[in-house]
Design a protein around this motif. Structure first.
Motif, short mmCIF file in Angstrom:
data_model
loop_
_atom_site.label_atom_id
_atom_site.label_comp_id
_atom_site.label_asym_id
_atom_site.label_seq_id
_atom_site.Cartn_x
_atom_site.Cartn_y
_atom_site.Cartn_z
N GLY A 112 5.15 -5.17 0.09
CA GLY A 112 5.17 -6.35 0.93
C GLY A 112 6.50 -7.07 0.97
O GLY A 112 7.50 -6.63 0.38
N PRO A 113 6.54 -8.22 1.64
CA PRO A 113 7.78 -8.97 1.82
C PRO A 113 8.34 -9.58 0.53
O PRO A 113 9.51 -9.96 0.49
N PHE A 114 7.51 -9.65 -0.52
CA PHE A 114 7.99 -10.18 -1.78
C PHE A 114 8.22 -9.09 -2.82
O PHE A 114 8.23 -9.35 -4.03
N ASP A 115 8.35 -7.87 -2.33
CA ASP A 115 8.71 -6.73 -3.19
C ASP A 115 10.10 -6.23 -2.78
O ASP A 115 10.42 -6.19 -1.59
N PRO A 135 1.86 -7.89 -11.13
CA PRO A 135 1.98 -6.94 -12.25
C PRO A 135 1.35 -5.59 -11.95
O PRO A 135 1.88 -4.55 -12.36
N TRP A 136 0.22 -5.56 -11.24
CA TRP A 136 -0.45 -4.29 -10.98
C TRP A 136 0.41 -3.38 -10.11
O TRP A 136 0.32 -2.15 -10.21
N ARG A 138 3.60 -3.02 -10.35
CA ARG A 138 4.58 -2.38 -11.24
C ARG A 138 4.02 -1.08 -11.82
O ARG A 138 4.70 -0.05 -11.83
N SER A 139 2.79 -1.12 -12.28
CA SER A 139 2.18 0.07 -12.86
C SER A 139 1.73 1.05 -11.77
O SER A 139 1.81 2.27 -11.95
N GLU A 140 1.27 0.52 -10.64
CA GLU A 140 0.80 1.40 -9.57
C GLU A 140 1.94 2.22 -8.98
O GLU A 140 1.75 3.38 -8.59
N ILE A 141 3.13 1.64 -8.92
CA ILE A 141 4.28 2.40 -8.41
C ILE A 141 4.55 3.59 -9.31
O ILE A 141 4.82 4.71 -8.84
N GLU A 142 4.46 3.39 -10.63
CA GLU A 142 4.61 4.53 -11.54
C GLU A 142 3.54 5.58 -11.28
O GLU A 142 3.81 6.78 -11.27
N ASN A 143 2.31 5.14 -11.07
CA ASN A 143 1.23 6.08 -10.80
C ASN A 143 1.50 6.90 -9.55
O ASN A 143 1.20 8.10 -9.49
N ARG A 144 2.07 6.27 -8.54
CA ARG A 144 2.36 6.98 -7.30
C ARG A 144 3.42 8.06 -7.50
O ARG A 144 3.41 9.08 -6.81
N ASN A 157 12.36 -0.62 -14.70
CA ASN A 157 12.93 -1.93 -15.02
C ASN A 157 12.51 -2.99 -14.01
O ASN A 157 13.19 -4.02 -13.87
N LEU A 158 11.40 -2.76 -13.32
CA LEU A 158 10.95 -3.72 -12.32
C LEU A 158 10.51 -5.03 -12.98
O LEU A 158 9.82 -5.03 -13.99
N ARG A 159 10.92 -6.13 -12.37
CA ARG A 159 10.46 -7.44 -12.81
C ARG A 159 9.31 -7.90 -11.92
O ARG A 159 9.14 -7.39 -10.81
#
Length: 254
Positions: A112-115, A135-136, A138-144, A157-159
């Motif tokens: 989204g626009p805040f990512d 927060p979810w 951050r982990s979901e991107i790794e899963n993808r 290193n995503l905040r």
């Protein structure tokens, strides 16, 4: 008195296992679980357990296998040192891996626009920088990324955006004012916004890319006109980025 003490002692031992599993037993259990999960066919993993901490060494075929082996081991122990290396069956160039990572992240329908995720790939190792809204994510991107072949490792290193009421309000205010400004209103309905806004504890960071120095300065002025504690303007100018990339690609003459 002695009978009462003996009874208390027997009750205390009744609630605990007779013997805790030894390190060797834990290692065998983990090895059994790995075999049951099929790792004997898609990897060469050695398991060592010391003081209840499992150490995994060896090779697997995919980065997804590294994560899965870690989860399998944690069913027997709480602490795992995962030193597994990925040796892909079909190696790919960093450019091809990066293209797939960008597709998985930047074209994700929940992006989204805040990512704002920055991606680098070197020798198959993916580095993720920037920020996400929740927060979810951050982990979901790794899963993808587990679906992508030839990734050797992922450094995440995503905040995460600040989630206090003040931070959410400030983030929305800065975003709305930028894309309500005549200079940027043409981007208001675009999915891929040129400027992204990160807010944490009242501190604003602007990232992205614009077409001119005036646009770069304007987004900074807009953010500073709010009640933000501080504003860090990391927005870049497209022509300068392109020149920098061309210099990087051009070999230096000796």
């Amino acid at each position: 008195m002695l009978k009462a003490s003996a009874l208390a002692l027997s009750l205390a031992f009744a609630g605990t296992p007779a013997l805790a599993a030894s390190d060797a037993q834990l290692a065998r259990r983990i090895e059994g679980r790995l075999t049951k999960a099929g790792f004997d066919q898609r990897g060469d993993i050695a398991v060592d357990v010391e003081s209840g901490t499992a150490r995994l060494t060896g090779i697997v075929l995919r980065w997804a296998d590294v994560r899965e082996a870690d989860k399998v081991a944690r069913k027997e122990v709480k602490s795992v040192v995962n030193l597994l290396r990925v040796v892909p069956e079909n190696p790919r160039s960093d450019a091809d891996v990066r293209a797939d990572v960008e597709k998985a992240v930047l074209r994700w329908e929940r992006y989204g626009p805040f990512d704002a995720v920055g991606i680098e790939v070197r020798d198959g190792v993916v580095s993720l920088g920037g920020f996400v809204e929740d927060p979810w994510k951050r982990s979901e991107i790794e899963n993808r990324l587990t679906r992508i072949d030839a990734i050797r490792d992922v450094i995440n290193n995503l905040r995460v955006q600040g989630f206090s009421g003040n931070d959410v309000s400030l983030r929305t205010e800065v975003f709305t004012k930028i894309y309500g400004d005549p200079m940027f209103e043409r981007f208001a309905h675009q999915i891929d916004k040129p400027v992204r806004v990160f807010v944490d504890r009242g501190r604003v960071t602007l990232v992205g890319m614009v077409g001119s120095r005036l646009e770069q300065q304007t987004v900074g002025h807009i953010a500073r006109a709010t009640l933000a504690f501080s504003v860090t303007n990391l927005v870049e100018i497209e022509s300068e980025v392109r020149q920098r990339e061309e210099r990087r690609r051009t070999p230096v003459e000796s």
